[in-house]
Scaffold this motif. Structure first.
Motif, short mmCIF file in Angstrom:
data_model
loop_
_atom_site.label_atom_id
_atom_site.label_comp_id
_atom_site.label_asym_id
_atom_site.label_seq_id
_atom_site.Cartn_x
_atom_site.Cartn_y
_atom_site.Cartn_z
N ASN A 94 31.11 12.77 96.48
CA ASN A 94 30.71 12.22 97.84
C ASN A 94 29.47 12.17 98.12
N VAL A 95 29.07 11.52 99.02
CA VAL A 95 27.56 11.28 99.32
C VAL A 95 27.15 12.07 100.75
N GLN A 96 26.21 12.37 100.89
CA GLN A 96 26.07 13.15 102.35
C GLN A 96 24.70 13.19 102.95
N ALA A 97 24.52 12.75 104.20
CA ALA A 97 23.39 12.90 104.88
C ALA A 97 23.33 13.49 106.21
N GLY A 98 22.31 13.97 106.86
CA GLY A 98 22.15 14.29 108.05
C GLY A 98 20.90 15.06 108.54
N PRO A 99 20.92 15.68 109.70
CA PRO A 99 19.81 16.43 110.12
C PRO A 99 20.02 17.87 109.36
N LEU A 115 12.60 20.48 111.87
CA LEU A 115 13.74 19.55 111.81
C LEU A 115 13.53 18.63 110.56
N ASP A 116 14.69 18.77 109.78
CA ASP A 116 14.45 17.77 108.53
C ASP A 116 15.71 16.97 108.60
N LEU A 117 15.59 15.81 107.61
CA LEU A 117 16.34 15.07 107.29
C LEU A 117 17.05 15.15 106.06
N GLY A 118 18.14 15.54 105.58
CA GLY A 118 18.56 15.77 104.33
C GLY A 118 19.57 14.72 103.82
N PHE A 119 19.66 14.51 102.53
CA PHE A 119 20.55 13.55 101.87
C PHE A 119 20.94 14.20 100.28
N PHE A 130 33.53 23.56 94.54
CA PHE A 130 32.79 22.21 94.47
C PHE A 130 31.26 22.61 93.99
N VAL A 131 30.47 21.49 93.73
CA VAL A 131 29.00 21.64 93.63
C VAL A 131 28.31 20.61 94.33
N GLU A 132 27.09 20.96 94.65
CA GLU A 132 26.42 19.91 95.40
C GLU A 132 24.82 20.22 95.44
N ALA A 133 24.26 18.82 95.65
CA ALA A 133 22.83 19.01 95.78
C ALA A 133 22.07 18.09 96.82
N ARG A 134 20.95 18.48 97.38
CA ARG A 134 20.73 18.04 98.38
C ARG A 134 19.00 18.36 98.55
N LEU A 143 4.17 23.50 113.40
CA LEU A 143 3.11 23.88 112.44
C LEU A 143 2.15 22.38 112.58
N GLU A 144 0.79 22.68 112.82
CA GLU A 144 -0.04 21.47 112.35
C GLU A 144 -0.43 21.77 111.14
N GLY A 145 -0.74 20.35 110.41
CA GLY A 145 -1.58 20.39 109.44
C GLY A 145 -0.56 20.62 107.97
N GLY A 146 0.63 20.48 107.98
CA GLY A 146 1.45 20.53 106.77
C GLY A 146 2.90 20.48 107.20
N ASN A 147 3.68 20.46 105.86
CA ASN A 147 5.14 20.38 106.34
C ASN A 147 5.69 21.05 105.06
N ILE A 148 7.16 21.23 105.15
CA ILE A 148 7.98 21.98 104.15
C ILE A 148 9.14 21.02 103.82
N ASN A 149 9.32 20.76 102.42
CA ASN A 149 10.43 20.16 102.18
C ASN A 149 11.27 21.16 101.02
N THR A 150 12.64 20.74 101.16
CA THR A 150 13.68 21.69 100.25
C THR A 150 14.50 20.88 99.52
N LEU A 151 14.59 21.20 98.24
CA LEU A 151 15.71 20.72 97.18
C LEU A 151 16.77 21.84 97.18
N THR A 152 17.79 21.72 97.17
CA THR A 152 18.86 22.85 96.91
C THR A 152 19.95 22.28 96.00
N ALA A 153 20.51 23.07 95.39
CA ALA A 153 21.41 22.86 94.29
C ALA A 153 22.41 24.20 94.20
N GLY A 154 23.78 24.11 94.52
CA GLY A 154 24.57 25.11 94.38
C GLY A 154 25.96 24.72 94.26
#
Length: 160
Positions: A94-99, A115-119, A130-134, A143-154
């Motif tokens: 499956n493919v997945q996407a959402g907030p 607030l992030d946008l994930g896929f 099941f296994v998934e990665a996003r 927060l001003e002046g930067g951002n936080i991004n995440t990669l998950t696999a489980g």
């Protein structure tokens, strides 16, 4: 904190209007959190997450899966609330996407809510496992002046 409560109520209200229920899942895995600070480059930290989700069957094909995950890395503990739409490519993939709402649980003056946008994608090993990665990239943070991004696999286990 008000924003987190309002967003959580909105997400739960939306998900409970979906038709059929599929069931609960437990999830755990690794995550890589990247901090991009304007003018100072970026840094990544490896950690883990654990939590649970509930899957709803939206229309016989698409599923909606809100989750509550706690992420722990060296310098950052956060609560993630992704709401993923899952579309099956085959019976197994499956493919997945959402907030994804995230809330920093560390002692920070500003920028606790984001607030992030994930896929990503998932693979059903059998009816329960099941296994998934996003990957989720930040689109909004106090927060001003930067951002936080995440990669998950489980891995996850679906309870029938």
């Amino acid at each position: 904190m008000k924003k987190l409560i309002i967003a959580t109520v909105f997400v739960l209200s939306f998900t409970f209007t979906i038709y059929a229920q599929e069931g609960f899942s437990a999830k755990a895995g690794i995550n890589n959190v990247t901090f991009d600070v304007d003018g100072f480059g970026s840094t990544s930290e490896l950690g883990f997450y654990l939590g649970g989700s509930y899957t709803f069957d939206a229309n016989g094909e698409i599923q909606i899966e809100p989750s509550v995950l706690v992420s722990i890395v060296d310098d950052l503990t956060a609560l993630y609330i992704p709401v993923m739409a899952k579309y099956p490519i085959t019976d197994k993939f499956n493919v997945q996407a959402g907030p994804q709402i995230n809330y920093l649980l560390e002692d920070v003056d500003e920028g606790a809510f984001g607030l992030d946008l994930g896929f990503g994608g998932g693979f059903n090993i059998d009816d329960n496992w099941f296994v998934e990665a996003r990957y989720a990239f930040e689109i909004l943070r106090d927060l001003e002046g930067g951002n936080i991004n995440t990669l998950t696999a489980g891995v996850g286990y679906r309870f029938d």
